[in-house]
Every structure is written in C-alpha cells, then in structure tokens.
Scaffold this motif. Sequence first.
Motif, PDB file in Angstrom:
ATOM      1  N   LEU A   1       0.700  -1.273  -0.023  1.00  0.00           N
ATOM      2  CA  LEU A   1       0.118  -0.006   0.190  1.00  0.00           C
ATOM      3  C   LEU A   1       0.797   1.308   0.073  1.00  0.00           C
ATOM      4  O   LEU A   1       0.609   2.114  -0.819  1.00  0.00           O
ATOM      5  N   GLU A   2       1.869   1.276   0.782  1.00  0.00           N
ATOM      6  CA  GLU A   2       2.658   2.405   1.025  1.00  0.00           C
ATOM      7  C   GLU A   2       3.485   2.904  -0.188  1.00  0.00           C
ATOM      8  O   GLU A   2       3.605   3.730  -0.977  1.00  0.00           O
ATOM      9  N   GLU A   3       4.016   1.589  -0.968  1.00  0.00           N
ATOM     10  CA  GLU A   3       4.965   1.532  -2.121  1.00  0.00           C
ATOM     11  C   GLU A   3       3.996   2.212  -3.430  1.00  0.00           C
ATOM     12  O   GLU A   3       4.538   3.009  -4.013  1.00  0.00           O
ATOM     13  N   LEU A   4       2.714   1.713  -3.257  1.00  0.00           N
ATOM     14  CA  LEU A   4       1.999   2.121  -4.444  1.00  0.00           C
ATOM     15  C   LEU A   4       1.530   3.609  -4.338  1.00  0.00           C
ATOM     16  O   LEU A   4       1.235   4.391  -5.225  1.00  0.00           O
ATOM     17  N   ARG A   5       1.344   3.995  -3.039  1.00  0.00           N
ATOM     18  CA  ARG A   5       0.861   5.321  -2.833  1.00  0.00           C
ATOM     19  C   ARG A   5       1.861   6.299  -3.364  1.00  0.00           C
ATOM     20  O   ARG A   5       1.513   7.419  -4.014  1.00  0.00           O
ATOM     21  N   GLY A   6       3.228   5.786  -3.153  1.00  0.00           N
ATOM     22  CA  GLY A   6       4.264   6.590  -3.574  1.00  0.00           C
ATOM     23  C   GLY A   6       4.538   6.725  -5.202  1.00  0.00           C
ATOM     24  O   GLY A   6       4.643   7.499  -5.756  1.00  0.00           O
ATOM     25  N   GLU A   7       3.862   5.530  -5.803  1.00  0.00           N
ATOM     26  CA  GLU A   7       4.226   5.543  -7.188  1.00  0.00           C
ATOM     27  C   GLU A   7       2.812   6.156  -7.905  1.00  0.00           C
ATOM     28  O   GLU A   7       2.991   6.983  -9.129  1.00  0.00           O
ATOM     29  N   VAL A   8       1.629   6.146  -7.368  1.00  0.00           N
ATOM     30  CA  VAL A   8       0.556   6.858  -7.987  1.00  0.00           C
ATOM     31  C   VAL A   8      -0.341   7.744  -7.094  1.00  0.00           C
ATOM     32  O   VAL A   8      -1.429   7.334  -6.391  1.00  0.00           O
ATOM     33  N   PRO A   9       0.535   8.747  -6.623  1.00  0.00           N
ATOM     34  CA  PRO A   9      -0.174   9.845  -5.422  1.00  0.00           C
ATOM     35  C   PRO A   9      -1.481  10.232  -5.687  1.00  0.00           C
ATOM     36  O   PRO A   9      -2.153  10.602  -4.632  1.00  0.00           O
ATOM     37  N   ASP A  10      -2.148  10.305  -6.833  1.00  0.00           N
ATOM     38  CA  ASP A  10      -3.279  10.884  -7.347  1.00  0.00           C
ATOM     39  C   ASP A  10      -4.476  10.048  -7.332  1.00  0.00           C
ATOM     40  O   ASP A  10      -5.747  10.335  -7.373  1.00  0.00           O
ATOM     41  N   LEU A  11      -4.375   8.442  -7.334  1.00  0.00           N
ATOM     42  CA  LEU A  11      -5.385   7.629  -7.419  1.00  0.00           C
ATOM     43  C   LEU A  11      -5.966   7.145  -6.006  1.00  0.00           C
ATOM     44  O   LEU A  11      -5.199   6.615  -5.168  1.00  0.00           O
ATOM     45  N   PRO A  12      -7.240   7.568  -5.782  1.00  0.00           N
ATOM     46  CA  PRO A  12      -7.980   7.001  -4.635  1.00  0.00           C
ATOM     47  C   PRO A  12      -8.087   5.374  -4.707  1.00  0.00           C
ATOM     48  O   PRO A  12      -8.064   4.976  -5.804  1.00  0.00           O
ATOM     49  N   PHE A  13      -7.732   4.815  -3.542  1.00  0.00           N
ATOM     50  CA  PHE A  13      -7.783   3.409  -3.467  1.00  0.00           C
ATOM     51  C   PHE A  13      -9.112   3.017  -2.830  1.00  0.00           C
ATOM     52  O   PHE A  13      -9.669   3.599  -1.911  1.00  0.00           O
ATOM     53  N   LEU A  14      -9.503   1.666  -3.295  1.00  0.00           N
ATOM     54  CA  LEU A  14     -10.626   1.145  -2.431  1.00  0.00           C
ATOM     55  C   LEU A  14      -9.787  -0.084  -2.001  1.00  0.00           C
ATOM     56  O   LEU A  14      -9.281  -0.808  -2.410  1.00  0.00           O
ATOM     57  N   VAL A  15      -9.834   0.064  -0.565  1.00  0.00           N
ATOM     58  CA  VAL A  15      -9.014  -0.930   0.320  1.00  0.00           C
ATOM     59  C   VAL A  15     -10.113  -1.928   0.847  1.00  0.00           C
ATOM     60  O   VAL A  15     -10.799  -1.773   2.081  1.00  0.00           O
ATOM     61  N   PRO A  16     -10.180  -3.154   0.288  1.00  0.00           N
ATOM     62  CA  PRO A  16     -10.790  -4.088   1.117  1.00  0.00           C
ATOM     63  C   PRO A  16     -10.012  -5.108   1.980  1.00  0.00           C
ATOM     64  O   PRO A  16      -8.878  -4.818   2.023  1.00  0.00           O
ATOM     65  N   GLY A  17     -10.617  -5.944   2.319  1.00  0.00           N
ATOM     66  CA  GLY A  17      -9.911  -6.835   3.415  1.00  0.00           C
ATOM     67  C   GLY A  17      -9.636  -6.202   4.978  1.00  0.00           C
ATOM     68  O   GLY A  17      -8.879  -7.056   5.772  1.00  0.00           O
ATOM     69  N   VAL A  18     -10.359  -5.171   5.225  1.00  0.00           N
ATOM     70  CA  VAL A  18     -10.568  -4.803   6.704  1.00  0.00           C
ATOM     71  C   VAL A  18     -11.703  -5.455   7.333  1.00  0.00           C
ATOM     72  O   VAL A  18     -12.880  -5.385   6.520  1.00  0.00           O
ATOM     73  N   GLY A  19     -11.692  -5.958   8.178  1.00  0.00           N
ATOM     74  CA  GLY A  19     -12.965  -6.678   8.709  1.00  0.00           C
ATOM     75  C   GLY A  19     -12.875  -8.404   8.754  1.00  0.00           C
ATOM     76  O   GLY A  19     -11.756  -8.970   9.136  1.00  0.00           O
TER      77      GLY A  19
END
Lengths: 269, 269
Positions: free
Chosen positions: A194-212
Amino acid sequence: MPEFNPFFSDLRDRIEARDTVVSVGLDADLDRIPEHLLERDLPRWAFNRRIIDATHEYAACYKPNVAFYEDADGWRSLRETVAYAHGKDVPILLDAKRADIGNTARKYAELLEYADAITVNPYMGRDSLSPFLSRREKGVFVLCRTSNPGGADLQDLELESGEPLYRRVAALADLWNDAGNVGLVVGATTPDELEELRGEVPDLPFLVPGVGAQGGDAEAAVEFGLAHGVGLVNSSRGIIFADVEGSDGFATAAGRAAKRLRDRLNRHR
Amino acid sequence: MPEFNPFFSDLRDRIEARDTVVSVGLDADLDRIPEHLLERDLPRWAFNRRIIDATHEYAACYKPNVAFYEDADGWRSLRETVAYAHGKDVPILLDAKRADIGNTARKYAELLEYADAITVNPYMGRDSLSPFLSRREKGVFVLCRTSNPGGADLQDLELESGEPLYRRVAALADLWNDAGNVGLVVGATTPDELEELRGEVPDLPFLVPGVGAQGGDAEAAVEFGLAHGVGLVNSSRGIIFADVEGSDGFATAAGRAAKRLRDRLNRHR
C-alpha cells in the motif's frame, strides 16, 4: 494530475461532510440473511433496506458485490437497493470486476446506468475497459493488488523491468486516468505494498478491501489508501453479518459495527 | 497428463459424432435481434430458440456471453436457453470471465449449476478460481491470450524469466489441472502464439474466439487449438447476426453461417 471527476468530487464532499471513509459491502448472501426475511418477496432487498437504514450515516458508499445478485430476483433486489441508497444520498460502487472485448464490454458498462462506480479487471487491457473509462462522470476502480492468498500468483510476478506486475498495473491505470475517474483496488493485507503504491500513484484513490472479516491493517489502509483525502475502506461481512445469530437485532448490530469501523479508521485520518 | 474429465470427454464424443468444433456464441444483443421478436415476453429467449433450431447440428457447444443477460428478464432467457440447448444435447459454455475472493467466487461458481463449463479470469490467482476448479466434472477455460488490441497491455509483458505473462498463465493453468477440467482461451488473431502455447501445454484444449467478426486465422485455430482432438473455435456475431437485415430469414442465415464455418474448420482438421 487531472481534477477529480464528478464521482470522486462528490465522494470527497461526502467523506468530509459525514466524516467517514467506510464502504459497506452489501454481500447479501441468501445463505446468511436472517431466516424471517426469507419469506419476503425479495429477501435480499428486505435485508439491504434494513442494513441501509441502520448504517447510512456511517457509510461513504455502499458496495454490492454483483455475485450475490446474479439471478432474476437478484437483479430486482439490486435495483431497489441502489434506488434506496440514492434516496439516502449514498453512492453505489458495484463490485463487478468486469472486463471484456468491444461490444461485450459496452454491454457490461450498462451496469453504470444505475451505479456511480464499478470495479474492473485489468487482465484484458485498456480497450476492454474503455466502455467503463469513457463514462467520464463515473468512478472506475481497477483491480491492482488483491488481498486473497492467490493474489500473488500473477500480481507479484516480477517483470523484466524489476517491478512486480501489480505496480505496472498501477502505472497503466494512472495513464488511463484522463478523466480523473480512476481508482485502484489494493488489499489491506499488504501494508508495505500500500505504501509503495501510494508513492507510485499519488493521485489515485484506493478502495481497500480486506479490513474486517479478512483481517488487514486499518492504519495502513487509511494512511496510504487516501489520495488528497479521498479513498474507501471496505468491510462487508464484518458489518452486515456482525450479528451472527441473525435475530431481529441484525440491523442494530450492523449499525454498531459500521460506527465502530468508522471511528477506528478516523483515528488514523 | 490427467484424463479428460466428464465435460471434456463428452465434448470429445460430440466433436467426433457431429464432426464439428464450432462454438456458437449466443450474444443476444437486444439492439440487434430482429424487431418482430422484441414484442415477445422474453425476446432473447425467442431469438436463441430459433438460432438453436437452425444451428444445433453444426454446434459443438453454445457459448452465451453473460454480459447480454445481466438483468431480470435476461436471467430467465438464459435459463430457458440452457434448458433448450440441453434438450438438443448441446453443452453450454458460459462466457462469464469471472473470478473473485473466497465466498464470492463460491457464489459465482453457482453459475455452473446449470451450465457445463465457464470462462474465468486469472488475475486474482488460484484461490479465486478454486470454487470453479473444484467442480471437477465441469469445464473451466482460463483467459490466457485474448484477441482484442489491449490483450497485449498485460498479457505480453515480459517477465524476469524472459517469457511473456500469458505463457506463465498457461503454465499455471496446466498446474491447476488436477481434474482434467481445464482449458485455455487463446485468440485466433495471434497464430504464432497459438503454436507456441500448444507446444507449452500439449494437453489443454483451447477455446479460440476471434474467428468470424473479429477476423482471425481458421487454419491456425484448428491446427493448434485442439488437444488430442478436443477444442472449440467460436464465432458469435458472424453466425447469429449473419443476416444483418434481421428479416424472417435470420435463423436460416445463421444455420448457413454455422455450416460454412464448420466446413471451413473441418478442412484443416
């Protein structure tokens, strides 16, 4: 960066106004919804309506997974659900994971007639997603790194360039983002990614599943999932089936679970 | 190699008995089916029934693309179509291109309750396909190299090992073939790739789309698409919309087009 399109601007407004990034997954599994609702004409719609009543003030969006609605009554239940959520002013992200060639993808893109955003699968490449991407006012979330064990089978393969496939997918999705309408699906079970990808594409919102129900790291989901404050963290079974007894209290239990997740996520925002 | 499972053994028997490898794609697009059928209760079912009557003796299978049936009436039309094709003793390959995590994929796998085989998308890895693969008596066709222009975007990416991604997908699908129930989807627009893949996975039957409306090389499709004599070459619009006038003769035109394709393919078998 392109400006956010109408879907993401509206989502940003809603996230700010309601102070929540919770996506409530409406996986209305007929095997799990309370027995007393099964006698209804459209049990999944009866279930979803009660869930929406109990959770809408904590929901940044609702995410029905289309798999749970793929039959004649299912489609009717889904349409009723969408209309009801819209009546509560909550957007609908259809979790469909679709992609197909030309005229077929155009057909799938009709799913966006009534939803506000959709998830898509990148394996067939850009033209298989064009009918979705060309709906410039809607949101398109491209599967990038998924949280299931087999997610690694293809997504982690190392390319000749040294990067894993999922990073290339993120870069491609960024290229495809002419209209400010693209986001990524990135699992919370892999905080480093997640951290690495955020650095790569700073402008794309993420949908993060897998919590819960799937576990996952809420802190990383919030810290890296949001782009300019916009992003979604999903829980499905952890909210809608919070009361495993399936008694009359299932909706109340869902509301409590949604509020709890909102509060937990907001501690890291 | 594992023996062919019941789906592929039955398909082999049918291919031999009927002397055809033609898959007829039932993409019953409401925008293209003849106008006089639109007044019927279920126009897509009325259309498909006439197409099946006219083409079944040339068909090794029918391949409805689920995209064209994703609404309440659509599901009813699809069920009627499946029952009717089965009545004519022709198997159904559902072109769904699905994959999802755990309990959701299990839901999608219910599509196999009434179909004989399905297409799936490999991007989410093995566990996302397990509910399909574990239906050991059914057929599972994994997307490998698709014939659309964007097919190259991900599928042709070169891995660190020097092979393109689609070849790794073929090798993975071969590994996943415990039950003799796995095939690959490989486009006919890339004959060299068909040949190369046939060398890599000699035992996996291919479904080759892209002959007909999309162009594509019939000779290569037959020469490399069959594994031990088993495989399918699909045409959808080239058969079902052969009569673009949409007059009463559309079914006759479809029958002629199916026969023509069968004969063309059989010249190379």
